[in-house]
Design an enzyme around this catalytic site. Structure first.
Site, PDB file in Angstrom:
ATOM      1  N   CYS A 107       7.851   1.464  59.332  1.00 20.18           N
ATOM      2  CA  CYS A 107       6.475   1.923  59.088  1.00 20.18           C
ATOM      3  C   CYS A 107       5.709   1.702  60.385  1.00 20.18           C
ATOM      4  CB  CYS A 107       5.854   1.182  57.906  1.00 20.18           C
ATOM      5  SG  CYS A 107       5.837  -0.616  58.113  1.00 20.18           S
ATOM      6  N   ARG A 130       0.164  10.620  59.896  1.00 22.17           N
ATOM      7  CA  ARG A 130       0.572   9.690  60.960  1.00 22.17           C
ATOM      8  C   ARG A 130       2.010   9.969  61.370  1.00 22.17           C
ATOM      9  NH1 ARG A 130      -0.397   3.556  59.860  1.00 22.17           N
ATOM     10  NH2 ARG A 130       0.060   3.461  62.090  1.00 22.17           N
TER      11      ARG A 130
END
Length: 284
Positions: free
Chosen positions: A234, A178
């Site tokens: 995040c 990611r």
């Protein structure tokens, strides 16, 4: 460790009058699963706080997928849950400490230092043969007065202003694919904030599920300047929290959370996006 307690530590102190145990179990994509698990069995005396209903605000255009809750509403929730300024709060989950660390960070942000994450989590507690129950505690409200530590938090403007600053380290806490922009199962844009390095939050735990000790955490962040500023993010500001905790364990003191994180960053047109690996080889 200064931010963690062991299963045996809690077992020995769980009935002490100033201890408040908080069940933070939550599964992304299954918003009712955590509360249902709590209703079925939890550590005796534990209260339940929901990531999305109690520890986040309503999602809007900006602020990310789990916006930080309104301070007045959060302090009210804490007070009604029996958490006061004199409480020792022990948070646990079954998600490797990610959800419990969100409560840990929020309480630290509100000026409450007596908060700890239970190492290993609920399943390990149950497997150890320690007591569980389905009975719910009668909640007695406690006064909670917040003293907000604004320096623990950064907003999008400050992140943008610090891009390219050698004195500021950006840490992306998501899984490497990611971070590199190879996959993006949740957010509409893949990639990372330019200049960020990747330290997957779950690597703060050993293969046995226990959190790594201070020296092992320091090894994860080897090469980072102790005196420099570190901004952690995040996807939505939740799994960055265990990395904030790990950095503190490793001795870093100037660690701040980008609360909205990646999902907030990409909500602003014009914010730059990077892909690939920006890690510098050791020795460079």
């Amino acid at each position: 460790m200064k931010n963690m307690v062991s299963l045996k530590w809690l077992l020995a102190r769980m009935y002490e009058s100033d201890v408040v145990i908080v069940d933070c179990r939550f599964q992304l994509g299954k918003p009712d699963a955590g509360r249902e698990a709590y209703m079925e069995a939890h550590i005796p005396g534990a209260v339940y706080l929901d990531l999305e209903k109690d520890l986040s605000a309503v999602v809007t255009e900006h602020g990310g997928r789990h916006p930080l809750p309104d301070i007045a509403e959060l302090t009210g929730t804490l007070s009604r849950s029996g958490i006061g300024n004199a409480s020792r709060v022990i948070a646990y989950d079954d998600q490797g400490g990610a959800m419990a660390s969100r409560l840990w960070w929020l309480l630290k942000y509100l000026g409450h230092d007596q908060v700890y994450v239970l190492d290993e989590g609920f399943t390990a507690w149950q497997k150890a043969g320690f007591p569980v129950t389905a009975e719910q505690k009668v909640l007695i409200p406690a006064p909670f007065l917040a003293t907000v530590r604004h320096n623990m938090l950064v907003e999008v403007d400050e992140v943008r202003e610090n891009l390219g600053d050698a004195e500021v380290t950006l840490i992306d806490s998501r899984e490497a694919p990611r971070y590199r922009g190879e996959v993006e199962p949740i957010d509409r844009i893949a990639g990372h904030i330019p200049g960020a390095i990747n330290r997957f939050w779950a690597e703060g735990r050993s293969s046995d599920g226990k959190w790594k000790n201070a020296d092992e955490q320091a090894a994860r962040f080897e090469g980072l300047q102790q005196e420099g500023q570190i901004i952690v993010y995040c996807g939505s500001g939740v799994t960055a929290c265990p990395n904030v905790l790990a950095l503190q364990e490793a001795g870093f003191t100037n660690v701040r959370l980008y609360g909205g994180s990646w999902s907030d960053w990409i909500s602003y047109e014009g914010n730059p996006v990077a892909a690939g690996d920006e890690e510098k080889p050791k020795g460079v």
